[in-house]
Motif scaffolding. Structure first.
Motif, PDB file in Angstrom:
ATOM      1  N   TYR A 147     -50.743  -1.931  -7.327  1.00 32.46           N
ATOM      2  CA  TYR A 147     -50.960  -3.027  -7.128  1.00 32.46           C
ATOM      3  C   TYR A 147     -52.161  -2.595  -6.638  1.00 32.46           C
ATOM      4  O   TYR A 147     -52.455  -1.223  -5.620  1.00 32.46           O
ATOM      5  N   ALA A 148     -53.618  -3.470  -6.663  1.00 30.88           N
ATOM      6  CA  ALA A 148     -54.717  -3.299  -5.996  1.00 30.88           C
ATOM      7  C   ALA A 148     -55.538  -4.086  -5.285  1.00 30.88           C
ATOM      8  O   ALA A 148     -55.329  -5.033  -6.706  1.00 30.88           O
ATOM      9  N   VAL A 191     -61.919  -0.835  -8.113  1.00 31.73           N
ATOM     10  CA  VAL A 191     -60.381  -0.578  -8.517  1.00 31.73           C
ATOM     11  C   VAL A 191     -60.409   0.049  -9.745  1.00 31.73           C
ATOM     12  O   VAL A 191     -59.062   1.178  -9.999  1.00 31.73           O
ATOM     13  N   PHE A 242     -53.890  -6.731 -10.360  1.00 34.00           N
ATOM     14  CA  PHE A 242     -55.045  -6.232  -9.280  1.00 34.00           C
ATOM     15  C   PHE A 242     -56.071  -7.296  -8.694  1.00 34.00           C
ATOM     16  O   PHE A 242     -55.832  -8.569  -9.617  1.00 34.00           O
TER      17      PHE A 242
END
Length: 400
Positions: A147-148, A191, A242
């Motif tokens: 996850y970001a 990202v 994300f």
């Protein structure tokens, strides 16, 4: 080996890059053109450029220009890039790459057909947080990244009104309403510039503006847009997700840091706020703020910035951060201004090196598509009330 370059657009941003291109040992003559010829003439005189062309078409017809660098209104880039490639010029483009899937597909086709260099100048590729996360991912420090988050939080009150008045003229409100999700690359690129994957689907929500000053007004907007804040959640290839935020009405000091990033893995995580950055694992927390902090290369009251709103000047004065590896850069850049958290020097060098060595730049057409298309589809998702939509993908760049 050098090549000549034509700067397209003589606005607030391009002058900073004209200085860097002119100083790079891989570039020869630098020219400029603008829809307002007096602006082009002023920039050419102020920086002692090789000359000014009366139009973009005249620049493209000239055998004296090998490449063009486009710094025009964000929704104009796609068509101008295609004109440049089809005229046989290498192209550097400010963000975004384009605003429709069709424009992006056409650019990729043109790059394939011509063999010319195309690069999108995404500043977040060299944002210190992205650089550090990229290094840590390469070393496996995060474990499995799942996850970001990427934010581009820039309030209209902090310089954007002045910027749009400067670029938009009497009808500036019609363009100041540019949809936030169609300017996605600072958040998405920050990202994906670290996480080597791409987005495959998205669901997005937009917040209708309520300031009432005629900026985000559908009846005024050139884009039929009344959304000033938007959030998108993306699914990525290989598993994970994300989230990005594009905020234009927000109580936040965007003049301190307008792009922010967070990354979460099974073994470690990294989080960044306006003035603090932290590395965290299962043992504890380490403050890495100093590692990611660029040192200014010029004061905000420098005469070269007099035409730029004070709230925007920080983006033009930042130097390099300790995490940046400057060894690859020409020494001519050592005493010159930098910008956007230390990215400008690297972006210019990326393009010049790619043209002169005929290699793919880091943010080539295929990478640029992966940074841009997610926002285009997210904008449509928001218009459909958050419907989850698939994101097309043009694949990886062909092996050279």
């Amino acid at each position: 080996m050098t090549f000549s370059l034509g700067i397209v657009g003589a606005g607030q941003f391009s002058g900073q890059f004209a200085t860097l291109f002119q100083a790079h040992p891989g570039v020869g003559d630098v020219y400029v053109t603008d829809l307002l010829p007096e602006r082009a003439e002023q920039l050419a005189a102020a920086q002692n450029l090789a000359g000014a062309f009366p139009s973009y078409e005249a620049m493209l017809e000239s055998a004296d220009v090998d490449a063009v660098a486009i710094f025009t209104q964000r929704w104009t880039h796609g068509p101008l890039v295609l004109q440049g490639l089809n005229a046989g010029k290498h192209v550097y483009s400010a963000v975004p790459m384009a605003i429709t899937t069709e424009e992006i597909a056409a650019i990729i086709d043109a790059v394939k057909a011509t063999g010319l260099t195309y690069m999108m100048g995404e500043t977040s590729q060299y944002n210190p947080a992205t650089v550090h996360a990229r290094n840590q991912i390469a070393e496996g420090a995060f474990g499995r990244l799942f996850y970001a988050e990427g934010d581009y939080v820039h309030d209209m009150d902090l310089g954007f009104y002045d910027a749009y008045r400067y670029s938009g003229g009497e009808n500036w409100k019609s363009t100041a309403s540019y949809p936030p999700l169609l300017y996605p690359t600072h958040a998405v690129g920050g990202v994906l510039g670290a996480w080597q994957t791409h987005a495959v689907s998205v669901s997005a929500i937009g917040v209708t503006d309520d300031r009432g000053d005629g900026v985000f007004d559908k009846d005024v907007s050139q884009f039929g847009n009344d959304v000033s804040n938007a959030t998108a959640l993306f699914e990525v290839a290989g598993g994970g997700s994300f989230r990005t935020n594009e905020f234009r009405r927000v109580g936040y000091p965007s003049h301190i840091r307008e792009s922010r990033f967070r990354f979460f893995g099974t073994e470690a995580s990294m989080e960044q706020l306006a003035t603090v950055a932290l590395w965290q694992d299962k043992k504890g927390v380490k403050d890495i703020s100093e590692l990611l902090e660029p040192k200014p290369t010029m004061p905000p009251d420098d005469p070269s910035l007099r035409h730029i709103a004070p709230e925007l000047r920080a983006a033009f004065t930042s130097g390099s951060a300790p995490v940046h590896d400057r060894e690859r850069l020409p020494r001519e850049f050592d005493t010159l201004h930098n910008g956007h958290e230390g990215s400008h020097h690297f972006l210019v060098d990326d393009f010049v090196t790619a043209v002169n060595t005929r290699t793919l730049p880091t943010v080539n057409a295929w990478v640029a598509a992966r940074y841009t298309l997610p926002g285009i589809v997210a904008h449509e998702s928001a218009r459909q009330g958050g419907a989850r939509l698939e994101i097309p993908d043009f694949g990886d760049a062909p092996a050279s």
